[in-house]
Write an enzyme that holds these catalytic residues in place. Structure first.
Site, PDB file in Angstrom:
ATOM      1  N   SER A  39      24.463 -20.861   4.192  1.00 35.48           N
ATOM      2  CA  SER A  39      25.581 -20.865   3.254  1.00 35.48           C
ATOM      3  C   SER A  39      25.235 -21.807   2.116  1.00 35.48           C
ATOM      4  O   SER A  39      24.391 -22.695   2.276  1.00 35.48           O
ATOM      5  CB  SER A  39      26.856 -21.329   3.967  1.00 35.48           C
ATOM      6  N   ARG A  40      25.942 -21.633   0.987  1.00 34.95           N
ATOM      7  CA  ARG A  40      25.753 -22.591  -0.107  1.00 34.95           C
ATOM      8  C   ARG A  40      26.365 -23.938   0.264  1.00 34.95           C
ATOM      9  O   ARG A  40      26.099 -24.930  -0.379  1.00 34.95           O
ATOM     10  CB  ARG A  40      26.416 -22.042  -1.383  1.00 34.95           C
ATOM     11  N   LYS A 100      25.863  -2.617   1.407  1.00 35.14           N
ATOM     12  CA  LYS A 100      26.058  -1.667   0.319  1.00 35.14           C
ATOM     13  C   LYS A 100      26.883  -2.321  -0.758  1.00 35.14           C
ATOM     14  O   LYS A 100      27.705  -3.194  -0.420  1.00 35.14           O
ATOM     15  CB  LYS A 100      26.734  -0.387   0.808  1.00 35.14           C
TER      16      LYS A 100
HETATM   17  N1  LIG Z   1      29.757  -2.416   5.936  1.00 33.75           N
HETATM   18  C1  LIG Z   1      31.039  -2.720   5.858  1.00 33.75           C
HETATM   19  O1  LIG Z   1      31.881  -2.237   6.620  1.00 33.75           O
HETATM   20  C2  LIG Z   1      31.488  -3.733   4.841  1.00 33.75           C
HETATM   21  C3  LIG Z   1      32.792  -4.216   4.904  1.00 33.75           C
HETATM   22  C4  LIG Z   1      33.164  -5.217   4.003  1.00 33.75           C
HETATM   23  C5  LIG Z   1      32.266  -5.678   3.055  1.00 33.75           C
HETATM   24  N2  LIG Z   1      31.004  -5.157   3.003  1.00 33.75           N
HETATM   25  C6  LIG Z   1      30.037  -5.653   2.010  1.00 33.75           C
HETATM   26  O2  LIG Z   1      29.678  -6.964   2.396  1.00 33.75           O
HETATM   27  C7  LIG Z   1      29.508  -7.796   1.272  1.00 33.75           C
HETATM   28  C8  LIG Z   1      30.384  -9.015   1.416  1.00 33.75           C
HETATM   29  O3  LIG Z   1      31.731  -8.652   1.474  1.00 33.75           O
HETATM   30  P1  LIG Z   1      32.833  -9.675   2.082  1.00 33.75           P
HETATM   31  O4  LIG Z   1      34.130  -9.009   2.019  1.00 33.75           O
HETATM   32  O5  LIG Z   1      32.361 -10.180   3.395  1.00 33.75           O
HETATM   33  O6  LIG Z   1      32.772 -10.818   0.969  1.00 33.75           O
HETATM   34  P2  LIG Z   1      33.023 -12.392   1.071  1.00 33.75           P
HETATM   35  O7  LIG Z   1      33.816 -12.726   2.281  1.00 33.75           O
HETATM   36  O8  LIG Z   1      33.539 -12.816  -0.243  1.00 33.75           O
HETATM   37  O9  LIG Z   1      31.560 -12.963   1.319  1.00 33.75           O
HETATM   38  C9  LIG Z   1      30.564 -13.029   0.348  1.00 33.75           C
HETATM   39  C10 LIG Z   1      29.735 -14.282   0.610  1.00 33.75           C
HETATM   40  O10 LIG Z   1      28.762 -14.370  -0.410  1.00 33.75           O
HETATM   41  C11 LIG Z   1      28.479 -15.738  -0.674  1.00 33.75           C
HETATM   42  N3  LIG Z   1      28.448 -15.929  -2.128  1.00 33.75           N
HETATM   43  C12 LIG Z   1      27.340 -16.249  -2.856  1.00 33.75           C
HETATM   44  N4  LIG Z   1      27.620 -16.323  -4.155  1.00 33.75           N
HETATM   45  C13 LIG Z   1      28.940 -16.052  -4.276  1.00 33.75           C
HETATM   46  C14 LIG Z   1      29.815 -16.001  -5.393  1.00 33.75           C
HETATM   47  N5  LIG Z   1      29.383 -16.213  -6.648  1.00 33.75           N
HETATM   48  N6  LIG Z   1      31.113 -15.700  -5.170  1.00 33.75           N
HETATM   49  C15 LIG Z   1      31.555 -15.453  -3.921  1.00 33.75           C
HETATM   50  N7  LIG Z   1      30.760 -15.494  -2.816  1.00 33.75           N
HETATM   51  C16 LIG Z   1      29.461 -15.787  -2.990  1.00 33.75           C
HETATM   52  C17 LIG Z   1      29.533 -16.579   0.030  1.00 33.75           C
HETATM   53  O11 LIG Z   1      28.893 -17.181   1.135  1.00 33.75           O
HETATM   54  P3  LIG Z   1      28.601 -18.768   1.213  1.00 33.75           P
HETATM   55  O12 LIG Z   1      29.742 -19.448   0.492  1.00 33.75           O
HETATM   56  O13 LIG Z   1      28.601 -19.027   2.653  1.00 33.75           O
HETATM   57  O14 LIG Z   1      27.285 -19.022   0.554  1.00 33.75           O
HETATM   58  C18 LIG Z   1      30.556 -15.557   0.538  1.00 33.75           C
HETATM   59  O15 LIG Z   1      31.073 -15.914   1.783  1.00 33.75           O
HETATM   60  C19 LIG Z   1      29.808  -6.924   0.057  1.00 33.75           C
HETATM   61  O16 LIG Z   1      28.605  -6.452  -0.471  1.00 33.75           O
HETATM   62  C20 LIG Z   1      30.613  -5.788   0.610  1.00 33.75           C
HETATM   63  O17 LIG Z   1      30.405  -4.584  -0.123  1.00 33.75           O
HETATM   64  C21 LIG Z   1      30.611  -4.200   3.883  1.00 33.75           C
END
Ligand SMILES: NC(=O)c1ccc[n+]([C@@H]2O[C@H](COP(=O)([O-])OP(=O)(O)OC[C@H]3O[C@@H](n4cnc5c(N)ncnc54)[C@H](OP(=O)(O)O)[C@@H]3O)[C@@H](O)[C@H]2O)c1
Length: 330
Positions: A39-40, A100
C-alpha cells in the site's frame, strides 16, 4: 516440490476494496500462496496483510516489486494506473493479473506485450466471469446449435454507487465512469460469444462530474448480429445476459457478481423452457488457479493481450459515440 504441486507466490498492489472478493478466491486456490500486500501507506498495508493473513506488508508498491520472492502480482489499482504498474511489474520479472480494464487506450497494450515478452512473464486482464463454468456451458450449447445462429446479445450490469464517499468510479482522471467499470463486461461477453469484433458502436449516456454514469449502447457485429447493452452506476442492481438465436434464447444471471448462488442457464425454444443449474462456484478462485497453473506450467496466460486491446477499442468507441452523438466505427 514438483511444479504440479507448487504454489505460485503472489503479492497484491493496493489495499483495494475488491480484495475482499479476489483474496478469498486466491487463498482457496490449490496452486497459489498470498505472500504480501503493498500500500502507499505502511499502516494500511499492515492492516490488510493482517486481515488477509499475508506474511509481508510492503509500504510501497516499489518495495513489493523489488522483493524476489514475489512471482506474480494482482493489480487492483484505479483504472488509469493499470498499464503503468503492469508494465513496471513485468520489468521486475513478475507475472501480472491486472483488474479490468487493463488499458484505457488500445494502443497501450502492444508496448506492455513487448515488455512481457522480453521479461518472459504472463500478463492477463482479470475478467473473472470467463472462468465460471456457466459461460463454458453456454458456449457448448451454442456450438451444439441449441439456439441456432446468435443474432442479438443483450447484456446488462448495474448497481447504485454510493456518492457520499470518494470513489475512483466518479473521477475522470482515474479512468472512472460506467463504461470502464461495468460496461467493459458485457462488451467482453458479446465479443466472446459472437466470436468476432463489432464494426460500429452507438451509445447514449447520462453524464455526471465528467464521467458516464449510465449508458445504453448498440454494437453492430455485421451480418445482422447486434449487441444491445445497458449498464450503469446509478440504477438498481442488474447482472444478466441473453443470447437470442434464430431458433431460441439462452439466458444467464448473476455472472459478474460475487460468487454465491447456483448458476442457472435458461434455454427457451419452440419446445418450451429448459433450465440447467450449475453448483455455486467461486470464479475468482478459478481465475487465480487458471492463471497460476499457466505460469507454473510455462504456458501462455489463458486469455491473450490481443483480447484486452480489442475490448479497450470497443469501449473507446462507445465513449466517442457518447461524446459525438453519432455512430462510431470500431
Ligand atoms: N473483478 C471485479 O469484480 C471487480 C469489482 C470491483 C472493482 N474491480 C476493479 O478493481 C479495481 C479497484 O477497484 P476498487 O473498487 O477496489 O477500488 P478502491 O477500493 O478505490 O481501491 C483502489 C486502490 O488503489 C490504490 N490507489 C493508488 N493510487 C490511487 C489513487 N490515486 N486514488 C485512489 N486509490 C489509489 C489504493 O490503495 P493503497 O491506498 O493501499 O495504495 C486503493 O485502495 C478497479 O480497476 C476496478 O475496475 C473489479
Amino acid at each position: 516440490m514438483s511444479e504440479a504441486t507448487r504454489r505460485l507466490k503472489w503479492g497484491v498492489l493496493g489495499a483495494a476494496r475488491i480484495n475482499r472478493r479476489f483474496l478469498p478466491g486466491l487463498k482457496a486456490a490449490y496452486n497459489a500462496e498470498l505472500v504480501g500486500i503493498a500500500s502507499r501507506s505502511a499502516e494500511k498495508a499492515r492492516q490488510a496483510a493482517d486481515q488477509w493473513g499475508a506474511p509481508v506488508a510492503y509500504d510501497s508498491y516499489e518495495a513489493m516489486l523489488a522483493d524476489p520472492q514475489i512471482e506474480a502480482v494482482y493489480i487492483p489499482l484505479p483504472n488509469s494506473l493499470h498499464i503503468e504498474w503492469a508494465t513496471k511489474a513485468a520489468w521486475a520479472g513478475k507475472h501480472v493479473l491486472a483488474e479490468k480494464p487493463l488499458a484505457l487506450q488500445p494502443e497501450e497494450i502492444a508496448p506492455l506485450e513487448a515488455v512481457a515478452r522480453q521479461n518472459n512473464v504472463n500478463v492477463m486482464e482479470a475478467f473473472m466471469y470467463r472462468f465460471h463454468p456457466q459461460q463454458a456451458r453456454v458456449r457448448e450449447l451454442l456450438a451444439a446449435d441449441a439456439i441456432g445462429q446468435p443474432r442479438v446479445i443483450r447484456g446488462t450490469f448495474a448497481f447504485v454507487m454510493a456518492t457520499d464517499t470518494p470513489n475512483i468510479r466518479s473521477k475522470p482522471e482515474l479512468g472512472g465512469g460506467a463504461t470502464w467499470d461495468v460496461g467493459c463486461y458485457p462488451v467482453n461477453l458479446s465479443r466472446w460469444m459472437f466470436g468476432k469484433e463489432p464494426v460500429s458502436a452507438y451509445a447514449q449516456a447520462t453524464l455526471k462530474n465528467g464521467v458516464d454514469f449510465s449508458v445504453a449502447a448498440v454494437l453492430d457485429f455485421g451480418e445482422g448480429c447486434r449487441a444491445v447493452l445497458d449498464y450503469g452506476l446509478d440504477y438498481g442492481r442488474r447482472s444478466f445476459y441473453e443470447i437470442i438465436g434464430t431458433k431460441g434464447t439462452l439466458s444467464v444471471e448473476n455472472m459478474w457478481q460475487e460468487p454465491g448462488p447456483p448458476a442457472t442457464i435458461y434455454l427457451r425454444d419452440d419446445k418450451g423452457l429448459t433450465t440447467e443449474e450449475l453448483p455455486p462456484m467461486n470464479h475468482f478462485r478459478l481465475e487465480a488457479e487458471a492463471f497460476s497453473q499457466a505460469v507454473l506450467d510455462g504456458h501462455p496466460a489463458p486469455y491473450p493481450l490481443s483480447d484486452s486491446a480489442a475490448n479497450s477499442r470497443v469501449c473507446v468507441a462507445i465513449l466517442e459515440s457518447i461524446r459525438e452523438g453519432k455512430v462510431v466505427t470500431v
